[in-house]
Design an enzyme around this catalytic site. Sequence first.
Site, PDB file in Angstrom:
ATOM      1  N   PHE A 217      -1.359  -7.576  -6.075  1.00  0.00           N
ATOM      2  CA  PHE A 217      -0.905  -6.377  -5.368  1.00  0.00           C
ATOM      3  C   PHE A 217      -0.254  -6.826  -4.071  1.00  0.00           C
ATOM      4  O   PHE A 217      -0.890  -7.458  -3.233  1.00  0.00           O
ATOM      5  CB  PHE A 217      -2.079  -5.440  -5.050  1.00  0.00           C
ATOM      6  CG  PHE A 217      -1.630  -4.148  -4.410  1.00  0.00           C
ATOM      7  CD1 PHE A 217      -1.373  -3.022  -5.177  1.00  0.00           C
ATOM      8  CD2 PHE A 217      -1.418  -4.075  -3.040  1.00  0.00           C
ATOM      9  CE1 PHE A 217      -0.925  -1.841  -4.582  1.00  0.00           C
ATOM     10  CE2 PHE A 217      -0.962  -2.902  -2.447  1.00  0.00           C
ATOM     11  CZ  PHE A 217      -0.722  -1.781  -3.220  1.00  0.00           C
ATOM     12  N   ASP A 326       0.123 -14.101   0.788  1.00  0.00           N
ATOM     13  CA  ASP A 326      -0.063 -12.731   1.264  1.00  0.00           C
ATOM     14  C   ASP A 326      -1.516 -12.562   1.706  1.00  0.00           C
ATOM     15  O   ASP A 326      -2.420 -12.425   0.885  1.00  0.00           O
ATOM     16  CB  ASP A 326       0.299 -11.755   0.130  1.00  0.00           C
ATOM     17  CG  ASP A 326       0.083 -10.298   0.516  1.00  0.00           C
ATOM     18  OD1 ASP A 326      -0.511 -10.038   1.579  1.00  0.00           O
ATOM     19  OD2 ASP A 326       0.492  -9.416  -0.278  1.00  0.00           O
ATOM     20  N   LYS A 357      -3.391  -4.882   8.090  1.00  0.00           N
ATOM     21  CA  LYS A 357      -4.792  -4.424   8.039  1.00  0.00           C
ATOM     22  C   LYS A 357      -5.603  -4.846   9.268  1.00  0.00           C
ATOM     23  O   LYS A 357      -5.374  -4.354  10.344  1.00  0.00           O
ATOM     24  CB  LYS A 357      -5.430  -4.919   6.743  1.00  0.00           C
ATOM     25  CG  LYS A 357      -4.798  -4.229   5.504  1.00  0.00           C
ATOM     26  CD  LYS A 357      -5.689  -4.303   4.315  1.00  0.00           C
ATOM     27  CE  LYS A 357      -5.039  -3.813   3.055  1.00  0.00           C
ATOM     28  NZ  LYS A 357      -5.459  -2.492   2.651  1.00  0.00           N
ATOM     29  N   THR A 381      13.977  -0.459  13.070  1.00  0.00           N
ATOM     30  CA  THR A 381      13.952   0.160  14.407  1.00  0.00           C
ATOM     31  C   THR A 381      12.787  -0.358  15.254  1.00  0.00           C
ATOM     32  O   THR A 381      12.984  -0.853  16.354  1.00  0.00           O
ATOM     33  CB  THR A 381      13.848   1.700  14.281  1.00  0.00           C
ATOM     34  OG1 THR A 381      14.919   2.148  13.475  1.00  0.00           O
ATOM     35  CG2 THR A 381      13.898   2.371  15.646  1.00  0.00           C
TER      36      THR A 381
HETATM   37  C1  LIG Z   1      -2.663  -8.156  -0.505  1.00  0.00           C
HETATM   38  C2  LIG Z   1      -1.943  -6.922  -0.060  1.00  0.00           C
HETATM   39  N1  LIG Z   1      -0.624  -6.984   0.191  1.00  0.00           N
HETATM   40  C3  LIG Z   1       0.070  -5.912   0.603  1.00  0.00           C
HETATM   41  C4  LIG Z   1      -0.537  -4.688   0.776  1.00  0.00           C
HETATM   42  C5  LIG Z   1       0.265  -3.505   1.215  1.00  0.00           C
HETATM   43  O1  LIG Z   1      -0.075  -3.152   2.519  1.00  0.00           O
HETATM   44  P1  LIG Z   1       0.252  -1.673   3.059  1.00  0.00           P
HETATM   45  O2  LIG Z   1      -0.616  -0.744   2.296  1.00  0.00           O
HETATM   46  O3  LIG Z   1      -0.077  -1.749   4.525  1.00  0.00           O
HETATM   47  O4  LIG Z   1       1.693  -1.434   2.834  1.00  0.00           O
HETATM   48  C6  LIG Z   1      -1.911  -4.565   0.517  1.00  0.00           C
HETATM   49  C7  LIG Z   1      -2.585  -3.269   0.666  1.00  0.00           C
HETATM   50  O5  LIG Z   1      -3.679  -3.015   0.242  1.00  0.00           O
HETATM   51  C8  LIG Z   1      -2.637  -5.709   0.083  1.00  0.00           C
HETATM   52  O6  LIG Z   1      -3.930  -5.650  -0.188  1.00  0.00           O
END
Ligand SMILES: Cc1ncc(COP(=O)(O)O)c(C=O)c1O
Length: 500
Positions: A217, A326, A357, A381
């Site tokens: 994800f 990520d 987060k 922006t």
């Molecule tokens: C590993 C990971 N990457 C990206 C995201 C996306 O972040 P956002 O919800 O702040 O767009 C999440 C969200 O849960 C995540 O767990």
Amino acid sequence: MAFPLITRQLALSLQKNVWLGASGCRYVSKTATKTQVEFDYNGPSMKTSVPGPRSQELTKQLGDIQNVGAVNFFCNYEESRGNYLVDVDGNRMLDLYTQISSIPIGYNHPALLKLMTNPNNLSTFVNRPALGILPPENFPDKLTESLLSVAPSGMTRVQTMACGSCSNENAFKSMFIWYKNKERGHSTPSDEDLRTSVINQAPGCPDLSILSFMGSFHGRTMGCLATTHSKAIHKLDVPTFDWPIAPFPRLQYPLEEFSRENAQEESRCLEEVEDLIVKWRQKGKPVAGIVVEPIQAEGGDNHASPDFFRSLRNICRKHGCAFHVDEVQTGGGTTGKFWAHEHWGVDDPADIVSFSKKLLTGGYFQKDELQPDKAYRIFNTWMGDPAKNLFLAEVLNVIRRENLLEEVTRSGKALLNGLYELQAQYSGILSRARGQGTFCAIDICDDETRNRILLKTRDKGVILGGCGDRSIRFRPALIFKEYHAHIFLNIFNDVLAQLK
Ligand SMILES: Cc1ncc(COP(=O)(O)O)c(C=O)c1O
């Protein structure tokens, strides 16, 4: 409006609470040292089932304005403190989900409230700048004080963004730009590149790809979505790119007991990664970068070994792809190290590390060569929010002052050991307990039982989250202590006993 809350919370933070334990709880493991989180409550307190009547009323009201299918209940953030979230019906719940893992040091932390009372900070809260063109005087200092003080090994450059998805989205763009510059041998596009880019044609818009993993994800925006493979509902009806998807290792837990089987599974996946890189090059869609989570979170808390990630890093080097880690969900201390990739024990872990987060601001760190050399190639922006950097600097102070990473390691052990015990006791319901720090999860026998457990546990005063098909994930704040783990384990035990 905010000032009465601040005054009240500061006063509360000065009160010495005595930890009494959640009344009526049965202990499944021995009581932990009761070091007190000063501004915390002393246990859950439930007045109604959740959502209570006031939450239901508000859900109806909001339903006339928005889709409320995902709304759990409405919150009273003024009354929430430390590890406890209070709802609008006066229910006080121990929060092990913390706004999808995004509250670093609990609700209404006095150190953060104090920042709001400092007149020197007011203009930062009131005037949100377009950072890419008009940054404030203290911006370089604040970045150095906050994000750069936790920069991953080998990285001295950071780009702030608003959220996790837009961080990943822009990190992908950086990888593509880097790849094309590398291919051209310089960073100056031809006239044809410029002309065709505006009309979505090659060579200006090249057929490059990002390799991602099944179960990953990385967000829900268009580029990120092409690398997200956790649930159909995220992706349905949205056009996407033809990018390669490799299998992510499906390991057996506890990891130490299955090292041979797990190593085999990991080499199978690594072989597939290399095959896909070759195949996509042959298709004319070379892989510019690989993106991976150190622990697949939304996809079900799937772990892989440090060896697996070290090999992936080497595959990237061998094939000339960038390596993007990520850390949006794993970053910020929850695994017991500030970055989950620190568990891999390498000096050069990645080319890009994205975050959001628990770091309160989104963004990504990058190697020097990944930064585009022209203005406006990575731009929007706001490009982040300096107010969030102020909060982050203070969060980092609290983490250091209170040794919260050690605390996470300690409370994570208590949590995971408790889960192992319950798994042995309720082997028909629970399996695959796993975790690093407090970033823990356990599987439930089926999806329906998982969802029932989540609701029952909530009605008894503990908020948990689901992930994957049938896992429960634990994402407490960094101020979660061993005794909070025991409060949770007792309540979980009661819920499981009633299910049996
Ligand atoms: C590993 C990971 N990457 C990206 C995201 C996306 O972040 P956002 O919800 O702040 O767009 C999440 C969200 O849960 C995540 O767990």
